[in-house]
Design a protein around this motif. Structure first.
Motif, PDB file in Angstrom:
ATOM      1  N   PRO A 262     119.581  23.646 140.553  1.00  0.00           N
ATOM      2  CA  PRO A 262     119.615  23.870 139.172  1.00  0.00           C
ATOM      3  C   PRO A 262     119.033  25.217 138.646  1.00  0.00           C
ATOM      4  CG  PRO A 262     117.838  22.584 140.603  1.00  0.00           C
ATOM      5  CD  PRO A 262     118.986  22.815 141.407  1.00  0.00           C
ATOM      6  N   ALA A 267     122.417  24.514 136.456  1.00  0.00           N
ATOM      7  CA  ALA A 267     121.583  24.610 135.114  1.00  0.00           C
ATOM      8  C   ALA A 267     122.522  24.025 133.931  1.00  0.00           C
ATOM      9  CB  ALA A 267     120.952  25.952 134.692  1.00  0.00           C
ATOM     10  N   LYS A 295     101.335  25.483 132.674  1.00  0.00           N
ATOM     11  CA  LYS A 295     101.537  25.912 134.215  1.00  0.00           C
ATOM     12  C   LYS A 295     101.381  24.915 135.070  1.00  0.00           C
ATOM     13  CE  LYS A 295     102.880  29.939 133.218  1.00  0.00           C
ATOM     14  NZ  LYS A 295     104.250  30.187 133.443  1.00  0.00           N
ATOM     15  N   LEU A 301     112.239  24.887 130.459  1.00  0.00           N
ATOM     16  CA  LEU A 301     113.220  24.548 129.399  1.00  0.00           C
ATOM     17  C   LEU A 301     114.578  25.169 130.248  1.00  0.00           C
ATOM     18  CD1 LEU A 301     112.397  25.812 125.691  1.00  0.00           C
ATOM     19  CD2 LEU A 301     112.287  23.470 127.053  1.00  0.00           C
ATOM     20  N   MET A 302     115.475  24.202 130.622  1.00  0.00           N
ATOM     21  CA  MET A 302     116.572  24.676 131.362  1.00  0.00           C
ATOM     22  C   MET A 302     117.503  25.394 130.245  1.00  0.00           C
ATOM     23  SD  MET A 302     115.795  23.453 133.970  1.00  0.00           S
ATOM     24  CE  MET A 302     117.289  24.198 134.904  1.00  0.00           C
ATOM     25  N   GLY A 303     118.036  26.384 130.616  1.00  0.00           N
ATOM     26  CA  GLY A 303     119.032  27.151 129.840  1.00  0.00           C
ATOM     27  C   GLY A 303     118.539  28.311 129.282  1.00  0.00           C
ATOM     28  N   PHE A 304     117.059  28.543 129.611  1.00  0.00           N
ATOM     29  CA  PHE A 304     116.307  29.667 129.101  1.00  0.00           C
ATOM     30  C   PHE A 304     115.954  30.614 130.221  1.00  0.00           C
ATOM     31  CE2 PHE A 304     116.289  27.035 125.381  1.00  0.00           C
ATOM     32  CZ  PHE A 304     116.011  28.055 124.369  1.00  0.00           C
ATOM     33  N   ARG A 315     127.045  36.854 127.140  1.00  0.00           N
ATOM     34  CA  ARG A 315     127.764  35.553 127.123  1.00  0.00           C
ATOM     35  C   ARG A 315     127.199  34.409 126.251  1.00  0.00           C
ATOM     36  NH1 ARG A 315     127.102  34.883 133.313  1.00  0.00           N
ATOM     37  NH2 ARG A 315     124.906  34.922 132.491  1.00  0.00           N
ATOM     38  N   LEU A 358     112.180  35.248 127.192  1.00  0.00           N
ATOM     39  CA  LEU A 358     113.046  34.303 127.674  1.00  0.00           C
ATOM     40  C   LEU A 358     113.992  33.685 126.630  1.00  0.00           C
ATOM     41  CD1 LEU A 358     110.183  31.973 129.289  1.00  0.00           C
ATOM     42  CD2 LEU A 358     111.840  33.388 130.338  1.00  0.00           C
TER      43      LEU A 358
HETATM   44  N1  ACO Z   1     110.954  27.581 130.948  1.00  0.00           N
HETATM   45  C1  ACO Z   1     109.570  27.981 130.868  1.00  0.00           C
HETATM   46  N2  ACO Z   1     109.115  29.050 131.494  1.00  0.00           N
HETATM   47  C2  ACO Z   1     109.919  29.953 132.167  1.00  0.00           C
HETATM   48  C3  ACO Z   1     111.356  29.560 132.172  1.00  0.00           C
HETATM   49  C4  ACO Z   1     111.814  28.640 131.561  1.00  0.00           C
HETATM   50  N3  ACO Z   1     113.108  28.178 131.476  1.00  0.00           N
HETATM   51  N4  ACO Z   1     111.902  30.480 132.763  1.00  0.00           N
HETATM   52  C5  ACO Z   1     110.934  31.781 133.293  1.00  0.00           C
HETATM   53  N5  ACO Z   1     109.764  30.952 132.860  1.00  0.00           N
HETATM   54  C6  ACO Z   1     108.290  31.655 132.884  1.00  0.00           C
HETATM   55  C7  ACO Z   1     107.699  31.543 134.425  1.00  0.00           C
HETATM   56  O1  ACO Z   1     107.150  30.350 134.319  1.00  0.00           O
HETATM   57  C8  ACO Z   1     107.243  32.932 134.485  1.00  0.00           C
HETATM   58  O2  ACO Z   1     105.858  32.659 133.636  1.00  0.00           O
HETATM   59  P1  ACO Z   1     104.619  33.569 134.344  1.00  0.00           P
HETATM   60  O3  ACO Z   1     104.833  35.006 133.971  1.00  0.00           O
HETATM   61  O4  ACO Z   1     103.594  33.043 133.251  1.00  0.00           O
HETATM   62  O5  ACO Z   1     104.341  33.195 135.657  1.00  0.00           O
HETATM   63  C9  ACO Z   1     108.166  33.841 133.726  1.00  0.00           C
HETATM   64  O6  ACO Z   1     108.647  33.145 132.733  1.00  0.00           O
HETATM   65  C10 ACO Z   1     109.117  34.747 134.691  1.00  0.00           C
HETATM   66  O7  ACO Z   1     109.770  33.351 135.399  1.00  0.00           O
HETATM   67  P2  ACO Z   1     110.377  33.979 136.726  1.00  0.00           P
HETATM   68  O8  ACO Z   1     110.658  32.525 137.267  1.00  0.00           O
HETATM   69  O9  ACO Z   1     109.477  34.786 137.631  1.00  0.00           O
HETATM   70  O10 ACO Z   1     111.655  34.621 136.364  1.00  0.00           O
HETATM   71  P3  ACO Z   1     112.898  34.696 137.526  1.00  0.00           P
HETATM   72  O11 ACO Z   1     113.682  35.943 137.016  1.00  0.00           O
HETATM   73  O12 ACO Z   1     112.461  34.482 138.968  1.00  0.00           O
HETATM   74  O13 ACO Z   1     113.787  33.355 137.185  1.00  0.00           O
HETATM   75  C11 ACO Z   1     115.285  31.781 136.119  1.00  0.00           C
HETATM   76  C12 ACO Z   1     115.048  33.349 136.284  1.00  0.00           C
HETATM   77  C13 ACO Z   1     115.524  31.220 137.451  1.00  0.00           C
HETATM   78  C14 ACO Z   1     116.897  31.853 135.641  1.00  0.00           C
HETATM   79  C15 ACO Z   1     114.253  31.004 135.363  1.00  0.00           C
HETATM   80  O14 ACO Z   1     114.136  31.807 134.241  1.00  0.00           O
HETATM   81  C16 ACO Z   1     114.612  29.844 135.029  1.00  0.00           C
HETATM   82  O15 ACO Z   1     114.386  28.873 135.993  1.00  0.00           O
HETATM   83  N6  ACO Z   1     115.523  29.256 134.005  1.00  0.00           N
HETATM   84  C17 ACO Z   1     115.956  27.983 133.990  1.00  0.00           C
HETATM   85  C18 ACO Z   1     116.936  27.651 134.737  1.00  0.00           C
HETATM   86  C19 ACO Z   1     118.237  28.173 134.176  1.00  0.00           C
HETATM   87  O16 ACO Z   1     118.643  28.158 133.145  1.00  0.00           O
HETATM   88  N7  ACO Z   1     119.053  28.740 135.158  1.00  0.00           N
HETATM   89  C20 ACO Z   1     120.149  29.444 134.719  1.00  0.00           C
HETATM   90  C21 ACO Z   1     120.245  30.756 135.044  1.00  0.00           C
HETATM   91  S1  ACO Z   1     121.496  31.505 134.199  1.00  0.00           S
HETATM   92  C22 ACO Z   1     123.029  31.176 135.392  1.00  0.00           C
HETATM   93  O17 ACO Z   1     122.654  31.138 136.565  1.00  0.00           O
HETATM   94  C23 ACO Z   1     124.330  31.294 135.003  1.00  0.00           C
END
Ligand code: ACO
Length: 428
Positions: A262, A267, A295, A301-304, A315, A358
């Protein structure tokens, strides 16, 4: 004078070379670090680690730039077809008309899948997720094609590429057809690739299947947008599995498993499920934005967000426009689209999301289009895999033909140190 990096460790200073890419990206080459100092580097999640030099895809996360072999994603999405982009990614240049025609014809040579594969599919319970089945079927292709690809032979490599593309599309559809209990369809070699995929998925024996060109165009674009994304989780998996000289099918099967998660390709399914859940809960978008910021709440929020894009995902921009066009052309009025739009607005104006860069990623919108095209939610990540296939193949080919060493990271051990064995009857 070429640039060097200096590391001071106690009274020792060592110099490490700097590698510069064609887009001026820089890396400190630490390949001699352990030999020179006894130290390794630590980089959880490989956020600062380059695993290879690659000539396939360039992306600049700060500027929101994505190029395949030097061509912008915007120009390819507007002008090219998916198989043309496959050829570009895998072989390095846009094909001539004759090359493209031959490529399409050669893929057709391999679109018949061994009937025994159906027995393997039948072995899965109805509860199996399509990505798990797809990964297993891709790996099973090795059993029907046991001769390893001679990566030094361009002809062997070319046919391995055509075979993988030809069979994978059929398997993607069979995974779905089995799930819904429909008879499995065969590729029609008189039709195009994307049209074939739609027929494989949706044509049923009891009525004529009419192809909607709007759907074909939208799907073609979606596949192009997903075709490669340099060293993401699934592509790195394909490269590292292939680095042990495991075969192409086995490596791609591993890539499918990595994509399933996911936090990666999974996602797109999670986005739609999240939007559905918000709708079922009364459509209160603010409540879910608060949850995402809390926290103590694991909800995201999926997709962010994106590991690399910290400005916008180029894209996502193209796909957002395509989503509007497709929904209008098909006359689809999807209530979750309104929720998606509200969520996007609230999140983009919120300090939490702004300060962490994000933004909506490609998965935020792709699910909405797939839904409009009639593709079931559980198949969304399979759609991503279908698009990502040429990228995986291109990266595998580059890695094997570049004679890369086996991928094998190191670690810092933090467990117990040397202890005397305690006989079973003496243990408390
Ligand atoms: N919703 C809420 N908070 C978020 C989200 C989100 N979707 N994504 C990141 N954050 C926050 C984290 O909690 C963190 O906060 P903090 O600094 O206060 O601890 C900060 O933003 C940085 O997040 P990380 O997890 O360290 O960022 P990382 O680069 O490791 O993760 C990821 C990137 C996995 C894509 C993440 O943003 C996420 O889980 N998104 C949701 C899942 C998603 O949409 N995935 C698809 C990715 S695109 C693809 O694969 C095509």
């Amino acid at each position: 004078m070429s640039e060097v990096a200096k590391i001071v460790l106690g009274d020792k200073t060592i110099e490490l070379p700097v590698i510069t890419g064609t887009e001026n990206e820089k890396a400190i080459d630490i390949s001699k670090l352990r030999d020179l100092t006894g130290y390794i580097t630590m980089d959880r999640g490989y956020k600062n680690t380059g695993a290879c030099e690659s000539a396939i895809t360039f992306l600049d996360g700060e500027l929101g730039v994505l190029h395949y072999r030097g061509y912008s994603i915007e120009s390819l999405a507007e002008h090219a077809g998916f198989l043309e982009v496959c050829f570009l990614l895998v072989f390095g240049e846009l094909p001539t008309k004759a090359q493209l025609q031959k490529f399409e014809d050669d893929i057709r040579l391999y679109t018949l899948v061994n009937e025994e594969m159906k027995d393997i599919i039948d072995g899965f319970p109805a509860s199996a997720h399509p990505m798990g089945v797809l990964s297993a079927l891709t790996s099973a292709l090795t059993a029907f094609n046991p001769k390893p690809v001679d990566v030094k032979s361009e002809n062997d490599m070319y046919h391995a590429v055509c075979k993988t593309i030809g069979k994978f599309v059929v398997l993607c559809s069979w995974v779905y057809r089995t799930k819904v209990g429909f008879p499995l369809n065969y590729y029609d070699n008189s039709k195009g690739y994307v049209e074939n995929f739609l027929r494989l998925m949706f044509a049923i024996p009891t009525q004529e299947y009419k192809i909607n060109p709007v759907v074909v165009d939208a799907l073609d674009k979606l596949l192009i947008l997903h075709a490669d994304h340099e060293q993401n989780c699934s592509t790195s998996t394909v490269r590292i599995v292939g680095s042990s000289h495991a075969g192409l099918f086995a490596s791609i099967s591993a890539g499918v498993s990595a994509l399933w998660g996911p936090l990666h390709g999974g996602a797109n399914q999670e986005v739609i499920e999240m939007l559905e859940a918000i709708r079922a809960d009364g459509g209160d978008v603010d409540k879910y934005v608060l949850k995402a910021k809390d926290k103590d709440d694991p909800f995201r929020l999926m997709g962010f967000g994106h590991r690399v894009y910290k400005n916008f995902d180029p894209r996502a921009k193209i796909i957002k426009k395509a989503a509007d066009e497709v929904l209008a052309a098909l006359g689809v009025n999807d209530p979750i689209l309104e929720i998606a739009k509200k969520l996007e607005k609230v999140a983009l104006e919120d300090e939490y999301f702004k300060s962490r860069n994000l933004y909506p990623n490609v998965d935020f919108y792709s699910g909405i289009i797939y839904r409009a095209l009639g593709i079931p939610t559980e198949m969304f990540t399979v759609m991503f895999a279908l698009g990502r296939l040429p990228g995986w193949i291109a990266q595998w080919k580059e890695m094997r033909q570049g004679n890369e060493p086996i991928g094998r990271p190191r670690q810092i051990y933090v467990g117990k140190t040397d202890r005397a064995y305690i006989p079973l009857d003496k243990r408390k």
